[in-house]
Design an enzyme around this catalytic site. Sequence first.
Site, PDB file in Angstrom:
ATOM      1  N   ALA A 267       0.841  -1.240   0.081  1.00  0.00           N
ATOM      2  CA  ALA A 267       0.065  -0.058  -0.111  1.00  0.00           C
ATOM      3  C   ALA A 267       0.893   1.157   0.094  1.00  0.00           C
ATOM      4  O   ALA A 267       2.169   1.010   0.021  1.00  0.00           O
ATOM      5  CB  ALA A 267      -0.878   0.059   1.301  1.00  0.00           C
ATOM      6  N   ASN A 270       0.108   7.881   0.161  1.00  0.00           N
ATOM      7  CA  ASN A 270      -0.256   9.526  -0.280  1.00  0.00           C
ATOM      8  C   ASN A 270      -1.172  10.163   0.612  1.00  0.00           C
ATOM      9  O   ASN A 270      -2.304   9.645   0.939  1.00  0.00           O
ATOM     10  CB  ASN A 270      -0.935   9.209  -1.978  1.00  0.00           C
ATOM     11  CG  ASN A 270      -0.188   8.261  -2.539  1.00  0.00           C
ATOM     12  OD1 ASN A 270       0.764   7.980  -2.950  1.00  0.00           O
ATOM     13  ND2 ASN A 270      -1.098   6.846  -2.955  1.00  0.00           N
ATOM     14  N   GLU A 303      -0.370   2.558   7.132  1.00  0.00           N
ATOM     15  CA  GLU A 303      -0.499   3.956   6.117  1.00  0.00           C
ATOM     16  C   GLU A 303      -1.220   4.984   6.678  1.00  0.00           C
ATOM     17  O   GLU A 303      -0.701   6.109   6.420  1.00  0.00           O
ATOM     18  CB  GLU A 303      -1.301   3.340   4.838  1.00  0.00           C
ATOM     19  CG  GLU A 303      -0.744   2.085   4.169  1.00  0.00           C
ATOM     20  CD  GLU A 303       0.697   2.222   3.669  1.00  0.00           C
ATOM     21  OE1 GLU A 303       1.050   3.329   3.632  1.00  0.00           O
ATOM     22  OE2 GLU A 303       1.121   1.160   3.829  1.00  0.00           O
TER      23      GLU A 303
HETATM   24  N1  B3K Z   1       5.769   3.735   1.590  1.00  0.00           N
HETATM   25  C1  B3K Z   1       5.435   2.832   0.811  1.00  0.00           C
HETATM   26  C2  B3K Z   1       6.217   1.826   0.078  1.00  0.00           C
HETATM   27  C3  B3K Z   1       6.822   2.543  -1.142  1.00  0.00           C
HETATM   28  C4  B3K Z   1       7.664   1.582  -1.989  1.00  0.00           C
HETATM   29  C5  B3K Z   1       8.452   2.048  -3.211  1.00  0.00           C
HETATM   30  N2  B3K Z   1       8.969   1.007  -3.860  1.00  0.00           N
HETATM   31  C6  B3K Z   1       4.413   1.804   1.496  1.00  0.00           C
HETATM   32  C7  B3K Z   1       4.674   1.967   2.925  1.00  0.00           C
HETATM   33  O1  B3K Z   1       5.904   1.511   3.891  1.00  0.00           O
HETATM   34  O2  B3K Z   1       3.864   2.493   3.767  1.00  0.00           O
HETATM   35 ZN    ZN Z   2       5.525   2.655   5.446  1.00  0.00          ZN
END
Ligand code: B3K
Ligand code: ZN
Length: 902
Positions: A267, A270, A303
Site C-alpha cells: 500500500a 499518499n 498507512e
Molecule cells: N511507503 C510505501 C512503500 C513505497 C515503496 C516504493 N518502492 C509503503 C509503506 O511503507 O507504507
Molecule cells: Zn510505510
Amino acid sequence: MMREGTASAVYRLQYQAPAFWVDTVDLAFDLDPAKTRVLNKMRLRRNPEVAAEALRLDGEELNLARVLVNGAGTSFKIEENQLVLENLPEGNDPFDLEIFTTCAPEKNTHLMGLYVSNDTFFTQCEAQGFRRITYYLDRPDVMASFTVTLRADKKRYPVLLSNGNLVESGELEGGRHFAKWVDPHKKPCYLFALVAGQLVAREQQITSRAGKEHLLQVYVRPGDLGKTEHAMNSLMAAIAWDETRFGLSLDLDRFMIVATSDFNMGAMENKGLNIFNTKYVLASPSTATDLDYANIEGVVGHEYFHNWTGDRVTCRDWFQLSLKEGLTVFRDQEFSMDMAGSLSARATRRIEDVRVLRTAQFPEDAGPMAHPVRPDSYVEINNFYTVTVYEKGAEVVRMQRTLVGGHEGFAQGMKLYFERHDGHAVTCDDFAQAIADANPGSALATHLDQFKRWYSQSGTPCVKATGQYDAAAQTWTLTLSQSCPATPGQPGKLPFVIPVAMGLVAQDGAQLPLQLEGEATASGTSRTLVLHEASQSFTFVNVAAEPVPSLLRGFSAPVILEHDDSDAALLTLLASDSDAFNRWEAGQRLLLRTALNAIASDAGAASVTGQNALIPATVVEALRTVLRHPQLDAAFKELVLTLPSEAYIAEQVEVVDPQQIHAVREQLRAQLARELQADWVWAFETHQASGAYRPDAISSGRRALTSLALSMLCLAARESGDAIWPGKALQRFKDAGNMTDRLGALGALVASGHELARPALERFHDRFKDDALVLDKWFALQAGRTDRGGDVLPAVQQLLKHPDFNLKNPNRARSLVFSYCSANPAGFHRQDGAGYAFWAEQVLLLDAFNPQVAARLARALDRWKKLAEPYRALARAAIERVAAAPKLSNDVRELVTHALAD
Ligand code: B3K
Ligand code: ZN
C-alpha cells in the site's frame, strides 16, 4: 523501456539542499490511457543558500511539448533524464514555470508513475515515480502546495480523485467531466496521487476526539463493496488509536483509501488518498483468512500512521527512509498489539514480529545486501525498501522507547519531534535527538551518540551471556559481551548500546526479586540492563540458589543471544517464565538444538518417513504440557508447537544443505505428530470455534491451533496409513464456514500428500475461480508443496501455463513464482539446479516489464554462498546468467552485482 547504461551510486554524505524550491504546483491532467496530457504550472524560487545556475528537473519516459518561463518560451536541454534550464530569471523572486508533457499510462508496465489497471488510472510515486508523470524536482525535501485538475470521459471514468479537498467539479463538452482538488498541506511529490475510474465507496462520517467531522471513504470496484467493512473498521480504530496514544488527530476533512489489484507492494500513504493492494483491503469470512484480516488491520494502520510520521514530517533524502518506515512499522506493531487485547495476545503479536525479523532481516544483515538502517549509498532506491529499513528500523525505535523508560517518555519525545519538525523534511538524527532531548538523564540521552550506531552500522550484533553463581556469597554475576561480524563495506564495528531486559527464575519457577550490587533493596522481578561496552558484568545479590536467567525478555534488542543454558534451564523457562516471549523462545531453542544436533550427526539422512525419535522425551513432555495447559491461549500454544522454520535453521549452520534441513525438520514434525497424537486429537476437538466468524485474537488462535492439529493428524495418518483424518480434513474443507478453516484443512491434506488433495484442489479452484485473491492462495499452496520429495517444479511449470496465471499481475507472480523460489526451500534447492534455472528465467522475464518486482525475486538467492555443493556452484551459475543478460534494469543489476561480489 530499459534505462540505458548503468546508473551510478548515490551517496548519503553528498547530500545537497535543492537549488530551487517549489512553492505551488498546479497540475491539469487530460486522462487518456494511450496519451495523457499533463500541464504542470509551478511557482519556483531560488534557494539563496545554494549557488547553482541551472534548474535540473527529473523526468522519465515523458514526451515534452512545451516549456514556458513567466509565460514566454525559453531555451532548455535534456540531459540524461533531466530537463535543464539555464536561462532563468536572476534574483530570488519567484517565477512561473509551465511544462506540458504527455505520457502513455496503458503502456506503463512498471506500475510506477501513472498507469492503468482494469481501465482505472492509478499512480505510484514513491520513491521516484513522479518523474514519470511530469518534469519535477523529484526529491522528498521539496515540499509544495498542490492543486490538481482531472479531466476525463465521464462514463468511463466517473470517479476522479486526488489529494486533499474537492473544490470544484462539473461537466465538460464531449461527454467529459472534471474535478479540481486542493491539498491544504504542503507535500513532497512522492505523496502525490490520482485515481480515475469506475469505483464505488463505503463511506463513514466520524467525529474526532477534537470534535472535528471527517469523511472516510474506501473505494473499490463495483461488486467488492461487501468486502470493505473490516478495512473501514481498521481505519476508524487507527484514527482513534493515534489520537489516544500520541495525541495525533486526522488533519484532513476527507481521508480516502482506494484498492487496486495491480500493485507492486502492499500500500502507499499518499496524503489523504492512500492507494492499496486489494490484498490489504478486501476481506470477507468466506474469502479471507485470519492472517489476511490481521494484515489488513496492520497495513491500514501503517498507512494511516504515515499521515503524521512520513507525510507531515518527511525524509530529507531517501537515505533517511527508516525515519518514516521504521517509526511507522513500530507504530503499526504497537497498534496491532493494543488491538489484540490480552497480555498473552500481545505477546503472540510480538513473537510473530520477531519471527519475521529473525527469518528475513537477520539473513539480510548477514548476506550480500547487508546495509545499515540508514544506508550510505544506493544505485536504485527501490532496492532499499527492505526488512532492515522497515523491521530492524522499528526495533531501533523500540529500543529508544525502552531506553527512555517506556511509553510516557517516548510520547514526550514524539511531541517534541513534531514541535520541532512539523512540515519539514528531516533526518534519523533529528528523530533520535528529539526523543533524547525530551528525556534528559535517560539512558538514551546519556549514550545518544553511541546509540546512533544502530543507524550507521550494519550486521546483527551477537551478545554472549555467561552466568556465575557464588553459593557462599549468594551472588549471581552475569557477564555480557558483544561483537558484530564484518559486513560489506564495514570490516570493523564499534560497540552498540544494547538494552537487555531480563529476570531471574528459580528452579521451582518463582520469579526472583532483583537486587544489583550497590542497591539498598530488591525491586521488581524484571529490569533492563544497558550493555554499552564490549563486555560488562552485573552482579545480583541475595540470590539464595542458582537461578535460571531469562535474558532479552520481549526480545528487547535485535541481536543474536548466545547463552548455553542447559536443557533443564530451558525447560524451566518454558514451564514458568513470566515473560511469554521468552517462554516461547525457550521451546524454540530446545527444538532448534534438537534440529542442529540431528544435522550435525546427519540424522536427517534417514528416510523422511523413518521413525527417528530425535526430540528428547522431556521436551516432548514439556510440549504436551503446553498443548494441554488449561490457562494458555490457543494462539500461544500454536506458536510453541510450531517448529523453527527451515530458513531460520539454515541461518544457524555454517554450510547449508537445504534438503538435509528439510529432512530433519520433517522428522521432527513426524515425531511430534506421532508422539502427541492423542493430544492433537484433543486439541482439534476442543478448540472448534463456534458461532459467527470473528477475526479477533482468541478465535483466530483457536482456528490456528485446530489447523495445526489437523495437519499433524494427517501427517501421522500418512505414517500409519490410516484414512480417518484425511477424510475428516476433506469433510472440514467442504463444510468450513470460513476461509481460514477451509484453507487450513486443504493445507493439511496437501502437506500430507494424501490423494484426496488433488480433488480438493480442483474443487477449490472451481468454487473460487472468479476471486483473484483466493486464486492467489490456490497458486501459492501448490507452489509451496513439499510432499513430493522436493519435486514440485514440474507442477509449478505446469501452473505457469494455467489460463489463470499472469506474470504481469504482481500478486499472481508472487503467489506462484515467489512462493516457489522464496518460500519453499526444499522444492527450490534441487540437486540438478533446475530451481535456480527457473529463477533466472523468471527474473529476466519480469525484468523486461517490471524491474521492481523482478528485483524482489532476484533476492531469493541472496544466501547462495552459504550453500553446500552442488547447490552453491549451481546457484552461482544462475546468478551469473542473470548478470550476463544483455539488458538488465538498474534494480536487478545492483542486486546481482552485490550477490557476486567477493
Ligand atoms: N511507503 C510505501 C512503500 C513505497 C515503496 C516504493 N518502492 C509503503 C509503506 O511503507 O507504507
Ligand atoms: Zn510505510
